[in-house]
Design a protein around this motif. Structure first.
Motif, PDB file in Angstrom:
ATOM      1  N   ILE A 296       6.963  18.538  -2.941  1.00  0.00           N
ATOM      2  CA  ILE A 296       6.483  17.169  -3.124  1.00  0.00           C
ATOM      3  C   ILE A 296       5.486  16.825  -2.020  1.00  0.00           C
ATOM      4  CG2 ILE A 296       7.160  14.722  -3.145  1.00  0.00           C
ATOM      5  CD1 ILE A 296       9.926  15.709  -4.132  1.00  0.00           C
ATOM      6  N   ALA A 297       4.365  16.248  -2.455  1.00  0.00           N
ATOM      7  CA  ALA A 297       3.386  15.739  -1.500  1.00  0.00           C
ATOM      8  C   ALA A 297       3.424  14.221  -1.537  1.00  0.00           C
ATOM      9  CB  ALA A 297       1.985  16.240  -1.866  1.00  0.00           C
ATOM     10  N   VAL A 298       3.131  13.601  -0.407  1.00  0.00           N
ATOM     11  CA  VAL A 298       2.921  12.150  -0.396  1.00  0.00           C
ATOM     12  C   VAL A 298       1.531  11.883   0.159  1.00  0.00           C
ATOM     13  CG1 VAL A 298       5.306  11.347  -0.204  1.00  0.00           C
ATOM     14  CG2 VAL A 298       4.049  11.950   1.876  1.00  0.00           C
ATOM     15  N   TYR A 299       0.945  10.793  -0.305  1.00  0.00           N
ATOM     16  CA  TYR A 299      -0.359  10.389   0.205  1.00  0.00           C
ATOM     17  C   TYR A 299      -0.180   9.092   0.999  1.00  0.00           C
ATOM     18  CZ  TYR A 299      -5.532  10.246   0.111  1.00  0.00           C
ATOM     19  OH  TYR A 299      -6.865  10.255   0.440  1.00  0.00           O
ATOM     20  N   ASN A 300      -0.280   9.233   2.292  1.00  0.00           N
ATOM     21  CA  ASN A 300      -0.215   8.103   3.229  1.00  0.00           C
ATOM     22  C   ASN A 300      -1.626   7.472   3.213  1.00  0.00           C
ATOM     23  OD1 ASN A 300      -0.058   8.045   6.879  1.00  0.00           O
ATOM     24  ND2 ASN A 300       0.687   6.500   5.473  1.00  0.00           N
ATOM     25  N   VAL A 301      -1.802   6.471   2.351  1.00  0.00           N
ATOM     26  CA  VAL A 301      -3.152   6.078   1.923  1.00  0.00           C
ATOM     27  C   VAL A 301      -3.910   5.204   2.926  1.00  0.00           C
ATOM     28  CG1 VAL A 301      -2.582   6.303  -0.528  1.00  0.00           C
ATOM     29  CG2 VAL A 301      -2.317   4.073   0.610  1.00  0.00           C
ATOM     30  N   SER A 302      -5.152   4.899   2.538  1.00  0.00           N
ATOM     31  CA  SER A 302      -6.091   4.206   3.419  1.00  0.00           C
ATOM     32  C   SER A 302      -5.566   2.864   3.939  1.00  0.00           C
ATOM     33  CB  SER A 302      -7.405   4.000   2.675  1.00  0.00           C
ATOM     34  OG  SER A 302      -7.195   3.276   1.470  1.00  0.00           O
ATOM     35  N   GLY A 303      -4.929   2.080   3.069  1.00  0.00           N
ATOM     36  CA  GLY A 303      -4.436   0.768   3.499  1.00  0.00           C
ATOM     37  C   GLY A 303      -3.302   0.890   4.504  1.00  0.00           C
ATOM     38  N   GLU A 304      -2.485   1.926   4.336  1.00  0.00           N
ATOM     39  CA  GLU A 304      -1.392   2.178   5.281  1.00  0.00           C
ATOM     40  C   GLU A 304      -1.966   2.554   6.641  1.00  0.00           C
ATOM     41  OE1 GLU A 304       2.038   3.820   2.229  1.00  0.00           O
ATOM     42  OE2 GLU A 304       0.518   5.253   2.834  1.00  0.00           O
ATOM     43  N   TYR A 305      -3.019   3.348   6.608  1.00  0.00           N
ATOM     44  CA  TYR A 305      -3.709   3.757   7.838  1.00  0.00           C
ATOM     45  C   TYR A 305      -4.370   2.537   8.508  1.00  0.00           C
ATOM     46  CZ  TYR A 305      -7.323   6.125  10.691  1.00  0.00           C
ATOM     47  OH  TYR A 305      -8.150   6.541  11.710  1.00  0.00           O
ATOM     48  N   ALA A 306      -5.094   1.755   7.689  1.00  0.00           N
ATOM     49  CA  ALA A 306      -5.833   0.599   8.225  1.00  0.00           C
ATOM     50  C   ALA A 306      -4.887  -0.400   8.904  1.00  0.00           C
ATOM     51  CB  ALA A 306      -6.609  -0.081   7.094  1.00  0.00           C
ATOM     52  N   MET A 307      -3.718  -0.607   8.312  1.00  0.00           N
ATOM     53  CA  MET A 307      -2.758  -1.562   8.893  1.00  0.00           C
ATOM     54  C   MET A 307      -2.294  -1.106  10.270  1.00  0.00           C
ATOM     55  SD  MET A 307      -0.696  -2.634   5.405  1.00  0.00           S
ATOM     56  CE  MET A 307       0.848  -2.396   6.157  1.00  0.00           C
ATOM     57  N   VAL A 308      -1.988   0.172  10.388  1.00  0.00           N
ATOM     58  CA  VAL A 308      -1.532   0.717  11.677  1.00  0.00           C
ATOM     59  C   VAL A 308      -2.652   0.618  12.707  1.00  0.00           C
ATOM     60  CG1 VAL A 308      -0.852   2.843  12.880  1.00  0.00           C
ATOM     61  CG2 VAL A 308       0.195   2.273  10.676  1.00  0.00           C
ATOM     62  N   LYS A 309      -3.872   1.009  12.303  1.00  0.00           N
ATOM     63  CA  LYS A 309      -4.992   0.997  13.257  1.00  0.00           C
ATOM     64  C   LYS A 309      -5.312  -0.422  13.722  1.00  0.00           C
ATOM     65  CE  LYS A 309      -7.044   4.399  14.226  1.00  0.00           C
ATOM     66  NZ  LYS A 309      -6.710   5.465  15.223  1.00  0.00           N
ATOM     67  N   ALA A 310      -5.246  -1.394  12.804  1.00  0.00           N
ATOM     68  CA  ALA A 310      -5.564  -2.780  13.172  1.00  0.00           C
ATOM     69  C   ALA A 310      -4.515  -3.337  14.130  1.00  0.00           C
ATOM     70  CB  ALA A 310      -5.653  -3.646  11.911  1.00  0.00           C
ATOM     71  N   ALA A 311      -3.253  -3.073  13.840  1.00  0.00           N
ATOM     72  CA  ALA A 311      -2.184  -3.580  14.704  1.00  0.00           C
ATOM     73  C   ALA A 311      -2.252  -2.916  16.081  1.00  0.00           C
ATOM     74  CB  ALA A 311      -0.820  -3.353  14.050  1.00  0.00           C
TER      75      ALA A 311
ATOM     76  N   LYS B  25       2.200   8.481  -4.568  1.00  0.00           N
ATOM     77  CA  LYS B  25       1.143   7.785  -3.841  1.00  0.00           C
ATOM     78  C   LYS B  25       1.124   6.317  -4.214  1.00  0.00           C
ATOM     79  CE  LYS B  25      -3.840   7.537  -3.682  1.00  0.00           C
ATOM     80  NZ  LYS B  25      -5.052   7.808  -4.362  1.00  0.00           N
ATOM     81  N   PRO B  26       1.019   5.372  -3.282  1.00  0.00           N
ATOM     82  CA  PRO B  26       1.065   5.552  -1.836  1.00  0.00           C
ATOM     83  C   PRO B  26       2.415   6.106  -1.359  1.00  0.00           C
ATOM     84  CG  PRO B  26       0.309   3.327  -2.434  1.00  0.00           C
ATOM     85  CD  PRO B  26       0.833   3.968  -3.665  1.00  0.00           C
ATOM     86  N   ALA B  27       2.566   6.223  -0.040  1.00  0.00           N
ATOM     87  CA  ALA B  27       3.766   6.850   0.505  1.00  0.00           C
ATOM     88  C   ALA B  27       4.817   5.839   0.958  1.00  0.00           C
ATOM     89  CB  ALA B  27       3.392   7.767   1.678  1.00  0.00           C
TER      90      ALA B  27
END
Ligand code: PBG
Ligand code: ZN
Length: 321
Positions: A264-279, A244-246
């Motif tokens: 193995i787990a990965v955490y696609n974290v909040s900042g990664e999400y926020a960047m995609v949503k903003a763009a 984490k992050p992923a």
């Protein structure tokens, strides 16, 4: 001449030779639960993600069940915070009540309990603080108490995210001693001190009041050390290890996956999400294609489990096809 393009002539051929796929079975959806009633509060920096009060939660659970998402990762946001995060191990705390409700209302959804003190402490650090220092061994006792309390409430999986040394072994021992031999541990093994957690700290109200988390979370520059963290957690008894992050750490995911057969787990974290949503909101990118490309990238690097705020959308897009 080698004609690679024979493999790409049309979609049917591409399907046939495709190496990696994403399934709804891979997804974990994070859920934020808050005290009070009639609350559905959108997180400013995370469009589409809400803090829910328990009485409104069924609305979200219905979508999770309907889209066949196997697991949720639950974060409770208590009203009352103190120096030692008492609400974290109060059997009647917000997270415990939420877990009991979920296991009653949607019993087949696996509940993963994030185990860490930062949402519950007044100073916002992940452990006990003494003279501005985060004290490792005293914290272990509290994390174990928290883990047992979550298991009692019905959590299927315990996910320690604090990055104290020795916590997996300590928690494993406490779970076993309290009759929870079958409760799984998914450890945040290689958790980096990342700026990508910014939006989460708004969502969970868990920003540290002083300093940062660099004395316990990993230095962002270290790949070899990440392997030691992962193998250390496996030795201590983790069933699943996490990076984490992923997206900025897929080199680590790849290397860990080449060296272990543990899931193995990965955490696609909040900042990664926020960047995609903003763009996407600005029309700069195609949200669905970008998100699916990111999902494939995490699988290709070797992750089996993807914890992501996009889970509801991904599940919808996968079934729509
Ligand atoms: C708690 C915790 C954090 C995240 C998951 N569990 C925050 C942190 O370590 O500061 C981050 C998740 C995200 O950014 O989406 N320790
Ligand atoms: Zn924490």
């Amino acid at each position: 001449m080698v004609r690679m393009r024979r493999l790409r002539v049309n979609e049917t051929m591409r399907r046939l030779v495709r190496e990696t796929s994403v399934s709804v079975d891979d997804l974990v959806y994070p859920v934020f639960v808050t005290e009070g009633s009639n609350i559905k509060n959108e997180v400013d920096s995370m469009p589409g993600i809400y803090q829910w009060s328990i009485d409104r939660l069924d609305e979200e659970l219905d979508r999770i069940v309907e889209r066949r998402i196997p697991a949720i990762l639950i974060f409770g946001i208590p009203d009352k915070k103190d120096e030692v995060g008492s609400e974290a191990y109060n059997d009647n705390g917000i997270t415990q009540r939420a877990i009991r409700h979920i296991k009653e209302y949607a019993k087949d959804v696996l509940v993963i309990a994030d185990v860490c003190l930062c949402e519950y402490t007044s100073h916002g650090h992940c452990g006990v603080v003494c003279d501005h220092e985060i004290v490792n061994d005293d914290t272990l006792e509290l994390l174990s108490k928290m883990a047992v309390s979550m298991a009692k409430a019905g959590a299927d999986v315990i996910a320690p995210s604090d990055m104290m040394d020795g916590r997996v072994a300590h928690i494993r021992k406490s779970l076993d001693a309290n009759g929870f031999k079958n409760t799984m541990i998914m450890s945040y093994s290689a958790k980096f001190a990342s700026a990508y957690y910014g939006p989460f700290r708004d969502a969970a109200d868990s920003a540290p009041a002083f300093g940062d988390r660099k004395t316990y979370q990993m230095d962002i520059a270290n790949g070899k050390e990440a392997l030691r963290e992962c193998f250390g957690d496996i030795e201590e008894g983790a069933d699943v290890i996490m990076v984490k992050p992923a997206l900025a750490y897929l080199d680590v995911v790849k290397e860990v996956s080449q060296r272990t057969d543990y899931p193995i787990a990965v955490y696609n974290v909040s900042g990664e999400y926020a960047m995609v949503k903003a763009a996407a909101a600005n029309g700069y990118i195609d949200e669905k294609r970008i998100v699916m490309e990111n999902m494939i990238a995490m699988k290709r690097a070797g992750a089996k489990i993807i914890i992501t705020y996009h889970a509801l959308d991904v599940a919808y897009w996968l079934t729509e096809e």
